[in-house]
Scaffold this motif. Structure first.
Motif, PDB file in Angstrom:
ATOM      1  N   PHE A   1      54.606  49.574  49.245  1.00 28.42           N
ATOM      2  CA  PHE A   1      53.346  49.396  49.974  1.00 28.42           C
ATOM      3  C   PHE A   1      52.869  50.724  50.565  1.00 28.42           C
ATOM      4  O   PHE A   1      51.679  51.070  50.478  1.00 28.42           O
ATOM      5  CB  PHE A   1      53.553  48.358  51.074  1.00 28.42           C
ATOM      6  N   ILE A   2      53.781  51.486  51.146  1.00 31.17           N
ATOM      7  CA  ILE A   2      53.407  52.787  51.735  1.00 31.17           C
ATOM      8  C   ILE A   2      52.920  53.738  50.652  1.00 31.17           C
ATOM      9  O   ILE A   2      51.931  54.460  50.829  1.00 31.17           O
ATOM     10  CB  ILE A   2      54.608  53.387  52.493  1.00 31.17           C
ATOM     11  N   VAL A   3      53.618  53.762  49.515  1.00 32.09           N
ATOM     12  CA  VAL A   3      53.198  54.638  48.412  1.00 32.09           C
ATOM     13  C   VAL A   3      51.821  54.221  47.904  1.00 32.09           C
ATOM     14  O   VAL A   3      50.990  55.076  47.557  1.00 32.09           O
ATOM     15  CB  VAL A   3      54.241  54.610  47.278  1.00 32.09           C
ATOM     16  N   ALA A   4      51.555  52.913  47.859  1.00 33.16           N
ATOM     17  CA  ALA A   4      50.230  52.432  47.443  1.00 33.16           C
ATOM     18  C   ALA A   4      49.150  52.947  48.398  1.00 33.16           C
ATOM     19  O   ALA A   4      48.058  53.338  47.959  1.00 33.16           O
ATOM     20  CB  ALA A   4      50.218  50.907  47.398  1.00 33.16           C
ATOM     21  N   LYS A   5      49.441  52.975  49.685  1.00 35.10           N
ATOM     22  CA  LYS A   5      48.480  53.535  50.651  1.00 35.10           C
ATOM     23  C   LYS A   5      48.235  55.015  50.375  1.00 35.10           C
ATOM     24  O   LYS A   5      47.102  55.502  50.483  1.00 35.10           O
ATOM     25  CB  LYS A   5      48.986  53.332  52.084  1.00 35.10           C
ATOM     26  N   GLY A   6      49.304  55.727  50.033  1.00 39.40           N
ATOM     27  CA  GLY A   6      49.152  57.141  49.706  1.00 39.40           C
ATOM     28  C   GLY A   6      48.302  57.344  48.461  1.00 39.40           C
ATOM     29  O   GLY A   6      47.474  58.264  48.400  1.00 39.40           O
TER      30      GLY A   6
ATOM     31  N   LEU B   1      45.507  53.032  56.937  1.00 37.11           N
ATOM     32  CA  LEU B   1      44.928  53.710  55.781  1.00 37.11           C
ATOM     33  C   LEU B   1      44.179  54.950  56.235  1.00 37.11           C
ATOM     34  O   LEU B   1      43.560  54.955  57.297  1.00 37.11           O
ATOM     35  CB  LEU B   1      43.965  52.778  55.031  1.00 37.11           C
ATOM     36  N   GLN B   2      44.210  55.982  55.411  1.00 34.28           N
ATOM     37  CA  GLN B   2      43.451  57.182  55.731  1.00 34.28           C
ATOM     38  C   GLN B   2      41.981  56.962  55.388  1.00 34.28           C
ATOM     39  O   GLN B   2      41.642  56.073  54.616  1.00 34.28           O
ATOM     40  CB  GLN B   2      44.026  58.379  54.972  1.00 34.28           C
ATOM     41  N   VAL B   3      41.107  57.778  55.987  1.00 32.75           N
ATOM     42  CA  VAL B   3      39.666  57.553  55.860  1.00 32.75           C
ATOM     43  C   VAL B   3      39.013  58.706  55.099  1.00 32.75           C
ATOM     44  O   VAL B   3      39.444  59.857  55.199  1.00 32.75           O
ATOM     45  CB  VAL B   3      39.011  57.395  57.249  1.00 32.75           C
TER      46      VAL B   3
ATOM     47  N   TRP C   1      52.012  53.623  61.327  1.00 33.07           N
ATOM     48  CA  TRP C   1      51.513  53.343  59.978  1.00 33.07           C
ATOM     49  C   TRP C   1      50.850  54.584  59.377  1.00 33.07           C
ATOM     50  O   TRP C   1      51.015  54.872  58.185  1.00 33.07           O
ATOM     51  CB  TRP C   1      50.506  52.198  60.028  1.00 33.07           C
ATOM     52  N   GLN C   2      50.078  55.300  60.196  1.00 36.65           N
ATOM     53  CA  GLN C   2      49.416  56.502  59.695  1.00 36.65           C
ATOM     54  C   GLN C   2      50.433  57.570  59.297  1.00 36.65           C
ATOM     55  O   GLN C   2      50.235  58.289  58.311  1.00 36.65           O
ATOM     56  CB  GLN C   2      48.460  57.057  60.767  1.00 36.65           C
TER      57      GLN C   2
END
Length: 780
Positions: free
Chosen positions: A274-279, A355-357, A46-47
């Motif tokens: 969804f992945i782009v939203a995380k980015g 998700l990144q921190v 996921w990361q």
């Protein structure tokens, strides 16, 4: 992990932010379903996905997902044979167009390493034929176009004709009988064209009454004259509906044939959105990709609570899991202890959700089986028994489920009861969790816990810094330093009498004063260390900048040095080559002159002077202006010229016409237009006496012999004769032109030269002399 823990740490707010960054309802659906994983490999995957999205957004600023919608209900209806509406079909076509746009966009990033996105793009199925079929029948507004079928075009032409005829008829009534109408307009009732007729003139028009006004004074009548036309119009409209239904049924069957591919595309599009939203969320939070482990190790540099605005948040360094497994944060309320606790827990949940921190690069987080938290509103001084019972019930449940791979967060542990009993419970609970090898962070305002960390290797004290000068917390986490009460210092700053403060200090136990003094000493040492660290860090930055500047200057020096050296060498080689040619020409003239019987001395002196002048000319080559090439209209045999079309120098052999000359270029002779020739120089004829006669005739010979096209034996005979003549002419060097061809003639010339007594040396010609097609012989 349960929903209660996620809500306590406010993970739902992160999911709401994530949903807001999704471009489609498909991505929003996954965003709201986001949940931390306890599998290390899944979290790492996921990361990686999120990091690729961040890379794309950094390079391009966006990912095209326009036109994509949730077409799963339409796909489901098509699967069971249902007829899709025009808007549903248009949504499918728009989504298929979005698939093509997305595929082209990702493929354009071929130089970037994006294995996950590129694998998804390769799996997307482009259904051009289905998209084309739908768009050929339905326009962008969801209307069936006339060209959807030839029958539909015919029917609509009929409808337009009938409508025009009906309106013409009714318009004639509005003009001729306007006094009988409530309003001179044509309107529609029950899909039929009617006139608003005054009640008293009903019998004048005849026909059918379709409606009346609320007052009953106006009747909406379809005159008998247009009833038949309206009937035909209705029949045509019915045929139109039937034809449209037929077209939609056919298009729906096309969708049904590609239903599996469509369903697969939708699933991939949902993942990508969804992945782009995380980015996008990572860019908003200025977050970084954490390194994940399953060893319970957390190390974050300058980590920030993601839900606190940038102008208020304070970043902190947090580390736990290697040298110690528990952190006990002591100090007064409102100092920021709870925020630090929540920050660690929320960042852990975010990382385990892919998700990144919000921290600096190089941070590392662990994948825990459980994240437990007992966090409540402990900012009030009063604690009721019911609150204590509630917290204790929660803690009991935590202690039953805790294991070696758990992260436990206790806020104000043991609060809400007698201070001595509460402190004892807090230490016992911490001992229990530490013995289970869990990672635990606890906050407390009990002074008894300040010494807790000094007696246990697995535990480290910490506090949140408080500025006595401003009487405000700085919210900086200080690992290794327990919190001070600061009560006496604050009271003194607020103006409390020194006598009262001194008496209060005397009432504090010796142990408490020792602990406070120890903490004060630690705090002073820490401040000194921080000042020295900042000074050393500044010096290091200055040294690094100086090193970088010097390195850059040295690289530039080496770069320009090599460049200038290469340029100088190239220029020197050019000058030397030119000088050699000029010198050879001058020496050749000297050799020809010295053997002539009545040569005058001043000509030798003149030739030597030309050589000396040439040498001086090349010394000052950089300062001499380039001589312009003279252009002449009429060339003579022997003139040296520059052929523009070949960028080569040669000499005129003969004049073919006024506009064309035969030119010798090395070993080649060719016809060249006069406009392609630039005059260089014309050789000065030497006034010499005729050479010695050979067998009673004047002897002349050229410095080159052309053997091309000769037979083997004839060529050798000519060569032998030519060398004798060249020796008589006192030539020191001659050119034998044999061409390349099969190489037989070249070998014969070379072998002949090796055996001839008068040949001192041989070599192939330089490129400007004809290359391997010419052999240069040096004569003794």
């Amino acid at each position: 992990m349960n929903e209660k823990i996620l809500n306590q740490l406010e993970f739902y707010k992160i999911k709401e932010w994530l949903e807001g960054h999704a471009a489609t309802s498909l991505g929003k659906e996954l965003a709201l379903k986001t949940f931390p994983s306890t599998e290390l490999e899944e979290v790492k995957a996921w990361q990686e996905e999120t990091d690729e999205a961040v890379t794309i957004l950094r390079l391009k600023g966006h990912v095209p997902l326009g036109g994509i919608s949730d077409i799963r209900p339409a796909i489901k209806r098509a699967t069971i044979g249902g007829i899709l509406t025009a808007s549903e079909l248009m949504s499918i076509a728009s989504t298929l167009y979005g698939v093509k746009q997305l595929k082209t966009f990702i493929e354009s990033l071929e130089e970037e390493t994006l294995p996950i996105f590129k694998s998804y793009i390769e799996e997307l199925v482009v259904l051009n034929q289905l998209e084309r079929s739908i768009k050929n029948c339905i326009d962008d507004h969801g209307h069936i176009m006339d060209g959807a079928s030839s029958k539909l075009r015919t029917i609509r032409n009929q409808i337009r004709t009938y409508e025009s005829r009906v309106r013409d008829q009714l318009d004639s009534f509005t003009k001729s009988k306007s006094n009988m109408l409530s309003d001179s307009i044509v309107t529609i009732r029950n899909d039929r064209y009617v006139l608003p007729v005054k009640h008293e003139y009903r019998s004048t028009f005849g026909g059918i009454v379709h409606d009346q006004s609320s007052s009953g004074q106006t009747l909406f009548i379809e005159p008998q004259a247009v009833v038949d036309l309206n009937n035909k119009l209705q029949e045509a409209r019915l045929e139109e509906e039937q034809e449209i239904e037929k077209i939609l049924r056919e298009l729906s069957s096309y969708v049904q044939a590609d239903v599996e591919e469509l369903r697969y595309d939708v699933d991939l599009l949902q993942k990508i959105d969804f992945i782009v939203a995380k980015g996008k969320l990572s860019r908003q939070l200025r977050a970084v990709k954490p390194k994940m482990n399953q060893d319970g190790f957390i190390h974050m540099r300058q980590a920030r609570h993601p839900l606190i605005s940038d102008d208020e948040v304070v970043s902190n360094d947090v580390e736990i899991g290697k040298d110690y497994t528990a952190i006990v944060i002591t100090g007064p309320n409102t100092g920021g202890k709870t925020v630090t606790l929540k920050m660690v827990g929320l960042c852990t949940l975010m990382a385990q959700s892919g998700l990144q921190v919000p921290a600096l690069d190089g941070c590392e987080l662990a994948v825990f089986d459980h994240v437990f938290a007992d966090i409540g509103d402990e900012q009030s001084i009063e604690q009721s028994l019911s609150t204590f019972s509630s917290h204790m019930s929660n803690i009991v449940q935590i202690l039953e489920d805790v294991n070696h791979n758990s992260l436990v967060l206790f806020d104000e542990l043991g609060a809400g009861t007698d201070p001595q009993e509460g402190a004892g419970l807090a230490m016992a609970i911490l001992d229990f969790v530490v013995e289970r090898k869990s990672r635990v962070i606890a906050t407390t305002h009990y002074p008894e816990l300040k010494a807790y960390g000094y007696n246990r290797d697995e535990v480290i004290n910490a506090s949140v810094e408080f500025d006595v000068q401003t009487l405000q917390p700085t919210y900086r986490l200080l690992l290794g330093v327990p919190g001070r009460s600061n009560a006496f210092d604050i009271s003194k700053r607020l103006g409390l009498n020194d006598t009262i403060i001194d008496k209060a200090k005397s009432m504090v136990s010796e142990d408490s004063r020792s602990v406070e003094n120890m903490i004060a000493s630690l705090d002073q040492s820490r401040r000194q260390a921080e000042d020295r660290y900042e000074e050393a860090d500044q010096l290091l930055q200055e040294a690094s900048e100086l090193y970088s500047d010097l390195k850059h200057e040295y690289e530039q020096y080496l770069k320009h040095k090599d460049k200038h050296m290469d340029k100088a060498k190239e220029k020197a080689n050019t000058i030397v080559d030119k000088a050699e040619k000029e010198a050879e020409q001058v020496l050749q003239e000297i050799r020809e002159m010295k053997d002539q019987a009545h040569i005058k001395e001043h000509k030798l002196i003149d030739a030597k002077k030309r050589l000396s002048d040439q040498k001086e000319q090349f010394k000052d080559q950089d300062h001499q202006p380039k001589k312009e090439v003279k252009k002449v209209q009429n060339f003579k045999p022997g003139d040296e010229v520059h052929v523009l079309s070949f960028n080569q120098n040669g000499h005129i052999v003969d004049q073919i016409s006024d506009k064309e000359y035969e030119v010798q270029l090395g070993i080649l002779k060719m016809k060249v237009p006069a406009k392609q020739l630039e005059f260089i120089k014309r050789p000065n004829p030497l006034k010499t006496k005729p050479m010695a006669s050979v067998k009673g005739s004047a002897y002349h010979v050229k410095p080159e012999l052309d053997l091309r096209g000769e037979r083997y034996e004839d060529a050798l005979q000519r060569l032998e004769k030519y060398l004798d003549e060249a020796l008589l002419a006192n030539y020191h060097q001659v050119s034998i032109i044999h061409g390349k061809g099969t190489g037989a003639l070249m070998k014969a010339v070379q072998q002949f030269a090796d055996e001839h007594r008068a040949v001192k040396n041989k070599r192939f010609g330089h490129p400007n002399e004809g290359g391997s097609g010419v052999t240069i012989l040096e004569l003794k």
